[in-house]
Design a protein around this motif. Structure first.
Motif, mmCIF file in Angstrom:
data_model
loop_
_atom_site.group_PDB
_atom_site.id
_atom_site.type_symbol
_atom_site.label_atom_id
_atom_site.label_comp_id
_atom_site.label_asym_id
_atom_site.label_seq_id
_atom_site.Cartn_x
_atom_site.Cartn_y
_atom_site.Cartn_z
ATOM 1 N N ASN A 103 0.822 -1.207 0.000
ATOM 2 C CA ASN A 103 0.000 0.000 0.000
ATOM 3 C C ASN A 103 0.857 1.259 0.000
ATOM 4 O OD1 ASN A 103 -1.649 -2.072 2.146
ATOM 5 N ND2 ASN A 103 -2.728 -1.379 0.318
ATOM 6 N N MET A 104 1.964 1.218 0.731
ATOM 7 C CA MET A 104 2.878 2.358 0.721
ATOM 8 C C MET A 104 3.542 2.483 -0.647
ATOM 9 S SD MET A 104 4.024 4.886 2.521
ATOM 10 C CE MET A 104 3.699 4.462 4.231
ATOM 11 N N LYS A 105 3.957 1.358 -1.214
ATOM 12 C CA LYS A 105 4.624 1.368 -2.521
ATOM 13 C C LYS A 105 3.705 1.956 -3.592
ATOM 14 C CE LYS A 105 7.110 -1.569 -5.820
ATOM 15 N NZ LYS A 105 6.447 -0.977 -6.998
ATOM 16 N N ALA A 106 2.419 1.623 -3.508
ATOM 17 C CA ALA A 106 1.458 2.137 -4.491
ATOM 18 C C ALA A 106 1.410 3.664 -4.447
ATOM 19 C CB ALA A 106 0.073 1.549 -4.225
ATOM 20 N N LEU A 107 1.471 4.236 -3.241
ATOM 21 C CA LEU A 107 1.430 5.694 -3.109
ATOM 22 C C LEU A 107 2.751 6.332 -3.527
ATOM 23 C CD1 LEU A 107 -0.564 6.038 0.248
ATOM 24 C CD2 LEU A 107 -1.397 6.332 -2.087
#
Length: 272
Positions: A103-107
């Motif tokens: 989820n962090m990588k997506a942002l």
């Protein structure tokens, strides 16, 4: 003449206090001291955080706000995937704490969080819990196929990292397809915990940290860590924040020993 002299004598006497009164009143009228506390300048930070961090972050809030009286922390707890989507859609957020690196990588990939302003903060582990007074014996994941287990609670795999990890583990052990009829999905890991606490599910997959918060469940087993992706909790500063300094200060505080000791108290592990 005497009368006139008396009148002229009284005039300055009566005007002198008036002038003094004006001088005395003029001093507090600007009242700079009254605005010294400047409550309007208090900065409110919105912290979007995985539901499993609720208890630890509430304790951290208390100590942080005592030391930083100009800061008010507002938490937005939920499933990491749902919080990610909110940030993508422009919802206000200053700092994001996820229960999964994806989820962090997506942002970061969408340039909504700077790669240099995010890092893995914590480690957790997946456990299977049953009601504290439960009558069904569950000693290994294969026991979930027994007739006594009618419902197995997991987080919605698409948005809830705990559910994604659970699906991964059940797939690895070749149980996922066979358990479909029993699976009950929760909107976040805390709802999964509630399902087991209330007896609406005979078993559920949650984080170790969630299991430790409840007297109504007991840990039946720790899920084999080889069957799911390591559970890492990254924290990052949202680029759209209007309070970059204050957000950076809180982000830095989360990495201090004082904050880490609170996380450890609630069952998290600090990365080496």
């Amino acid at each position: 003449m005497v009368f006139t002299g008396c009148a002229s004598t009284k005039e300055p006497v009566s005007t002198a206090p008036a002038a003094t009164a004006q001088t005395t009143q003029a001093t507090p009228s600007p009242a700079p001291a009254a605005t010294a506390s400047t409550p309007a300048e208090k900065v409110e930070l919105t912290i979007s955080a995985a539901a499993s961090l609720t208890d630890a972050l509430k304790e951290i809030q208390t100590s942080y706000e005592v030391k930083n009286k100009q800061i008010k922390l507002n938490y937005n707890f939920g499933a990491s995937g749902a919080l990610q989507q909110q940030i993508e859609q422009g919802a206000p957020a200053d700092v994001f704490l996820s229960a999964a690196t994806k989820n962090m990588k997506a942002l970061v990939d969408k340039q909504l969080i700077d790669a240099a302003q995010q890092k893995n903060l914590l480690i957790n582990e997946l456990v299977l819990v049953v009601p504290a007074d439960g009558k069904v014996a569950v000693q290994k994941v294969e026991d979930l196929t027994s007739e006594g287990v009618k419902h197995v609670a997991i987080g919605e795999p698409q948005t809830v990292p705990a559910g994604s990890y659970a699906k991964e583990a059940l797939t690895q052990t070749k149980l996922w397809d066979g358990l479909q009829a029993k699976i009950v999905q929760g909107k976040d890991v805390r709802q999964v915990l509630t399902y087991v606490e209330s007896g609406n599910a005979e078993a559920g997959f949650v984080y170790k940290t969630d299991a430790l918060t409840s007297q109504k469940v007991k840990v039946a087993l720790s899920v084999d860590s080889k069957t799911y992706t390591p559970i890492e909790y990254p924290a990052g500063i949202v680029k759209a924040t209007k309070h970059s300094k204050e957000a950076a200060d809180f982000y830095a505080y989360l990495q201090t020993k004082e904050a880490q000791d609170v996380f450890v108290k609630y069952g998290f592990t600090i990365p080496k």
